[in-house]
Design a protein around this motif. Sequence first.
Motif, PDB file in Angstrom:
ATOM      1  N   LEU A 495       0.824  -1.213   0.000  1.00 56.23           N
ATOM      2  CA  LEU A 495       0.000   0.000   0.000  1.00 56.23           C
ATOM      3  C   LEU A 495       0.858   1.264   0.000  1.00 56.23           C
ATOM      4  O   LEU A 495       0.352   2.367  -0.124  1.00 56.23           O
ATOM      5  N   GLY A 496       2.167   1.101   0.118  1.00 60.74           N
ATOM      6  CA  GLY A 496       3.092   2.223   0.030  1.00 60.74           C
ATOM      7  C   GLY A 496       4.090   1.971  -1.076  1.00 60.74           C
ATOM      8  O   GLY A 496       3.876   1.148  -1.963  1.00 60.74           O
ATOM      9  N   ILE A 497       5.218   2.675  -1.014  1.00 59.55           N
ATOM     10  CA  ILE A 497       6.258   2.439  -2.010  1.00 59.55           C
ATOM     11  C   ILE A 497       7.614   2.728  -1.377  1.00 59.55           C
ATOM     12  O   ILE A 497       7.833   3.777  -0.765  1.00 59.55           O
ATOM     13  N   ASN A 498       8.505   1.755  -1.423  1.00 58.18           N
ATOM     14  CA  ASN A 498       9.900   1.966  -1.061  1.00 58.18           C
ATOM     15  C   ASN A 498      10.771   1.090  -1.953  1.00 58.18           C
ATOM     16  O   ASN A 498      10.421  -0.043  -2.260  1.00 58.18           O
ATOM     17  N   PHE A 499      11.876   1.650  -2.392  1.00 56.01           N
ATOM     18  CA  PHE A 499      12.714   0.973  -3.377  1.00 56.01           C
ATOM     19  C   PHE A 499      13.890   0.234  -2.739  1.00 56.01           C
ATOM     20  O   PHE A 499      14.225  -0.866  -3.165  1.00 56.01           O
ATOM     21  N   ILE A 500      14.539   0.841  -1.772  1.00 61.23           N
ATOM     22  CA  ILE A 500      15.748   0.234  -1.216  1.00 61.23           C
ATOM     23  C   ILE A 500      15.573   0.015   0.279  1.00 61.23           C
ATOM     24  O   ILE A 500      14.853   0.741   0.956  1.00 61.23           O
ATOM     25  N   THR A 501      16.235  -1.009   0.793  1.00 63.41           N
ATOM     26  CA  THR A 501      16.211  -1.337   2.222  1.00 63.41           C
ATOM     27  C   THR A 501      17.621  -1.736   2.650  1.00 63.41           C
ATOM     28  O   THR A 501      18.571  -1.668   1.878  1.00 63.41           O
ATOM     29  N   ASN A 502      17.726  -2.163   3.905  1.00 62.30           N
ATOM     30  CA  ASN A 502      18.985  -2.696   4.439  1.00 62.30           C
ATOM     31  C   ASN A 502      20.105  -1.667   4.402  1.00 62.30           C
ATOM     32  O   ASN A 502      21.189  -1.907   3.870  1.00 62.30           O
TER      33      ASN A 502
END
Length: 801
Positions: A495-502
């Motif tokens: 329901l959201g948006i995020n491209f990179i993690t860690n």
Amino acid sequence: MNSIRPLFSIILFLLIGTFQVYSQKKTTAFRVNESISIDGKLNETVWEKTSIANNFIMLEPENGVPESTERKSEVRILYDDNAIYVGAILYDNEPSKIEKEITQRDNFGTADHFGIFINGFNDGQQDFRFFVSASGVQMDCLATENGEDFSWDAIWNSEVKITDYGWVIEMEIPYAALRFSKENVQTWGVNFFREIRRFRQKVTWSKIDRAVSSFINQAGILEGIENIKTPTRLFLIPYTSGYIESNNNDTESTFKAGMDIKYGINDSFTLDAILVPDFGQTAFDNVELNLGPFEQQFNENRPFFTEGTDLFSKGNLVYSRRIGGPPSASPSISENETVETYPNTVNLLNALKVSGRTSEGLGIGFLNAITEKTYARIRNNDTNEIREELVEPLSNYNILVFDQRFNQNSSVSFINTNVTRFGDFRDANVTGIVYDINSKGNKFNISGDLKMSSIYDDKKGNGYSTYINFGKTYGKYRYSIASQYVSKDFDINDLGINFITNYHNVAANFNYRILNPTKRYNSFRLNANYYIELENTTGKAQDHWINMNINSSTLKNDFIGYGFLVSPFVTYNFYESRVPGRPLAFPATANAWIYFSSNYNRKFALDVEPSVRIFDQENRLNYGLFVSPRYRFNDKLTLIYSTNYNRQNSDIGWVDFSENDIILAERNRTTLTNSISGKYAINNKMTLNLTTRHYWSFAENVQFHTLLEDGTFTPNNNYTNNKDANFNLWNFDLSYSWWFAPGSQITALYRNNAQNFSNEINKSFGSNVGNVFEDNLNHVFSVSLRYFIDYNKAKNWFKKV
């Protein structure tokens, strides 16, 4: 423990800050028992009985300077049981020079403006703002310190008259368009705003100190409103629309009908619902050739998901394009099967939201949407049989927000988003706590969040993210320092948006600004930024740069900006390879840009922005040029042309896998975008609007490489697949819009669009334009009618029957 106390005391001192008292102006509303004609004349005698709000103070460019006596402003307020009435006389010693371009609703354009900002709870947190231009065009918005939301539309009445001494405004704002308490004696926050466009001057009745970051709590006070009742806020907006769509394959016609409902549950909360939604006339998306590892993010153009969504934007956990976006699953096919049709979107069945704020400052928001089952069609290549496979089940989307405001400038919020897909499909839940705390004098700020995501599928996992920022937010010199930590499994993409993690990062900013004009500048701001981002597992830098930029406006109101950004060391991209744990080394870079935007008050204006980026890699270079001339023929007709050219030499990116190798391409990419937009205003209720865009991008591979374990690459002369790309996209919208009654609109739209993609490069611009028109151009003609019904007036219709 003793070592912590001094630090805690310092932070507490900064948050409490230096107490600053704003001297608040006051004005009084006068109750009227006679009918007020909204004609821009102020000829009812009762206007002379009420107090005058005057002695405006300049907001910009010369902050704090009294308004000119030649262009003084006077405002009066009346009220009755149904509405407040605003009468303003804006003097001008050169009335023939008053700017009055006619635009669409909520578009300011090149015109003088008057506005009233109303805070029914006087809590310094949210304004209902109503503007009208010298040409009679209305604009309205909900405003918080995070910005102004012009997608919110209220129903109110206004009229203006140009006179030989300036211009006059008369406004009727029904209580149904406002929010206020049930107290018998009302005390509202209020400010009045005026823009004198030819001088680029903005003045307000209650002084706004630009050295303070918070503006809303510097409002004045409106007294005198007594014994009014919050009205029944029930609005019905039925609609009907028809579509004819034609291409080389066939012609289809569609008829739709539905309704929007807005209901005031009480004086604080409103329910919005859409039954059988229709978004067929929303603006087209600016699609691009996407060669990167992440999806392209689009703006939200659907009114239901843009109007009054300040609460739902807390924590940046919601990307509403997920609702009704592409299906969440891909079909499973065998070697002898082909996906014949895969839907780009999922139909939205219905949606509702409840939002509002109590008199104690507690904001509550709830949004629910349901999308229907969606199938892909799959063809068996041997038998030509067609089967369907479910790629998106019946799905339920929920957003819940609690936002507690306090001290007229601070808030703490709780946010939860949830996606439930029926059957054996992935479910998701995300929870966040967000805080934004300012000192009493609005000199210091500490903000941040703590978020947790939970995914329920075969993998099942929790992820975490936390952020903290501290900054000085007052005066000419300001600074901030921030840090964020994001775990590997943090995922809000349902329901959201995020491209990179860690990763974890540290960011710092220092900026200087002038608060009043100098001998050279009307405004000037210098920003210096530092940023470093480290991957959690390896400790390698994913991003590392220092930036400085300047944004300014001259005494002639031309805007000039320039800056540079340097990334002095090798960084590592952990996503381009499409394989977890296999980074691509990214060379040191330096880029610079400059932009110029001439004063839009002139009939001819020009925006120009050249940019260049150099790399510590042989032959690698990016450069671009944006040019946009505009011409205002008169107050009715304006045309804007834009062209954007971008060239990337020896760009490096993923193209394929070959056995155990990750194949990269060294490619030369050219992108050219041309667009034209324009409007012809027949009057302030009726406009013709044009938007057209041709996008062309091609990427030519000059050398293939194999990615090595250390992030570098080596030439691969054995890979010979054609991975060139040539992409064209054409969009054309021509619309006619008529606001024939308050809140009621007829819109006729002609749209055509086409796109083509090829692995064969064609470097002829003319051929590419011709090819996209020949490639099955899709035509759509639609007419939509929306009619606004106010329950308070509708019940009187039935009484007369």
